[in-house]
Motif scaffolding. Structure first.
Motif, short mmCIF file in Angstrom:
data_model
loop_
_atom_site.label_atom_id
_atom_site.label_comp_id
_atom_site.label_asym_id
_atom_site.label_seq_id
_atom_site.Cartn_x
_atom_site.Cartn_y
_atom_site.Cartn_z
N VAL A 77 42.69 20.82 61.96
CA VAL A 77 43.34 21.22 61.02
C VAL A 77 43.37 22.30 60.32
CG1 VAL A 77 44.48 19.32 59.08
CG2 VAL A 77 43.43 18.29 60.90
N ARG A 78 44.33 23.38 60.13
CA ARG A 78 44.10 24.68 59.63
C ARG A 78 45.40 24.70 58.52
NH1 ARG A 78 45.61 30.22 59.41
NH2 ARG A 78 43.42 31.56 59.74
N TRP A 79 44.53 25.74 57.43
CA TRP A 79 45.68 25.96 55.94
C TRP A 79 45.04 27.34 55.69
CZ3 TRP A 79 43.04 27.28 51.54
CH2 TRP A 79 42.57 26.73 51.24
N ILE A 80 46.08 28.44 54.85
CA ILE A 80 46.38 29.30 54.76
C ILE A 80 46.44 29.76 53.39
CG2 ILE A 80 47.70 30.60 55.92
CD1 ILE A 80 46.43 33.14 56.12
N ASP A 81 46.65 29.81 52.20
CA ASP A 81 47.21 29.33 51.06
C ASP A 81 47.50 31.42 50.64
OD1 ASP A 81 45.04 31.00 48.95
OD2 ASP A 81 44.49 29.18 48.41
N ASN A 82 48.26 32.04 49.65
CA ASN A 82 48.82 33.19 48.89
C ASN A 82 47.32 33.65 49.19
OD1 ASN A 82 48.94 31.06 46.71
ND2 ASN A 82 49.83 32.44 45.48
N LYS A 83 46.52 32.95 48.67
CA LYS A 83 45.09 34.45 47.66
C LYS A 83 44.45 34.81 49.06
CE LYS A 83 44.62 32.50 43.02
NZ LYS A 83 44.13 32.17 42.35
N GLY A 84 44.78 34.14 50.27
CA GLY A 84 44.72 34.59 51.83
C GLY A 84 43.08 33.39 52.00
N GLU A 85 43.28 32.54 50.98
CA GLU A 85 41.85 31.53 51.02
C GLU A 85 42.22 31.04 52.29
OE1 GLU A 85 41.43 29.90 47.24
OE2 GLU A 85 40.41 31.82 46.31
N THR A 86 41.48 30.34 53.24
CA THR A 86 41.80 29.33 54.55
C THR A 86 40.89 27.84 54.54
OG1 THR A 86 40.63 30.30 56.17
CG2 THR A 86 42.91 31.39 55.76
N ASP A 87 41.57 27.24 54.78
CA ASP A 87 40.18 25.77 55.49
C ASP A 87 40.67 25.58 57.05
OD1 ASP A 87 38.00 23.90 55.32
OD2 ASP A 87 39.08 22.73 54.04
N THR A 88 39.49 24.77 57.60
CA THR A 88 39.72 24.85 58.91
C THR A 88 38.80 23.67 59.12
OG1 THR A 88 40.93 26.94 59.94
CG2 THR A 88 40.06 25.06 61.59
N THR A 89 39.21 22.44 60.17
CA THR A 89 38.43 21.90 60.38
C THR A 89 38.52 20.25 61.31
OG1 THR A 89 37.27 19.05 59.48
CG2 THR A 89 39.42 19.17 58.52
#
Length: 94
Positions: A77-89
């Motif tokens: 699972v991965r996301w990227i937001d409008n501030k360039g922050e990301t998270d992956t798990t």
């Protein structure tokens, strides 16, 4: 949860999802901060992709199914937001 040939996915994503249209206690706008792209991958294959904007609520809940997936297999699972922050798990399919 894997069930035969279909895998059911449910997840809660912790994120403020600020639209940029809400004011704080001082009356100033809270800057926009929202997930733009959410991706789920199984065995290197994208099984769910969402392109989001400001209309998604805080800590969004996502539920979907896809064909395939084995018990014990990894779902990324991965996301990227409008501030360039990301998270992956990675999670194990149960």
């Amino acid at each position: 949860m894997a069930n035969g040939e279909t895998t059911n996915v449910q997840t809660l994503i912790r994120h403020p999802m600020e639209s940029g249209f809400v004011r704080d206690a001082k009356g100033e706008f809270i800057p926009a901060h929202f997930i733009q792209e959410l991706t789920f991958e199984y065995d290197g294959r994208k099984v769910f992709v969402a392109d989001w904007g400001t209309a998604v609520s805080k800590d969004p809940y996502v539920k979907f199914s896809f064909k395939g997936g084995n018990k014990g297999g990894d779902l990324k699972v991965r996301w990227i937001d409008n501030k360039g922050e990301t998270d992956t798990t990675r999670v194990k399919i149960q």
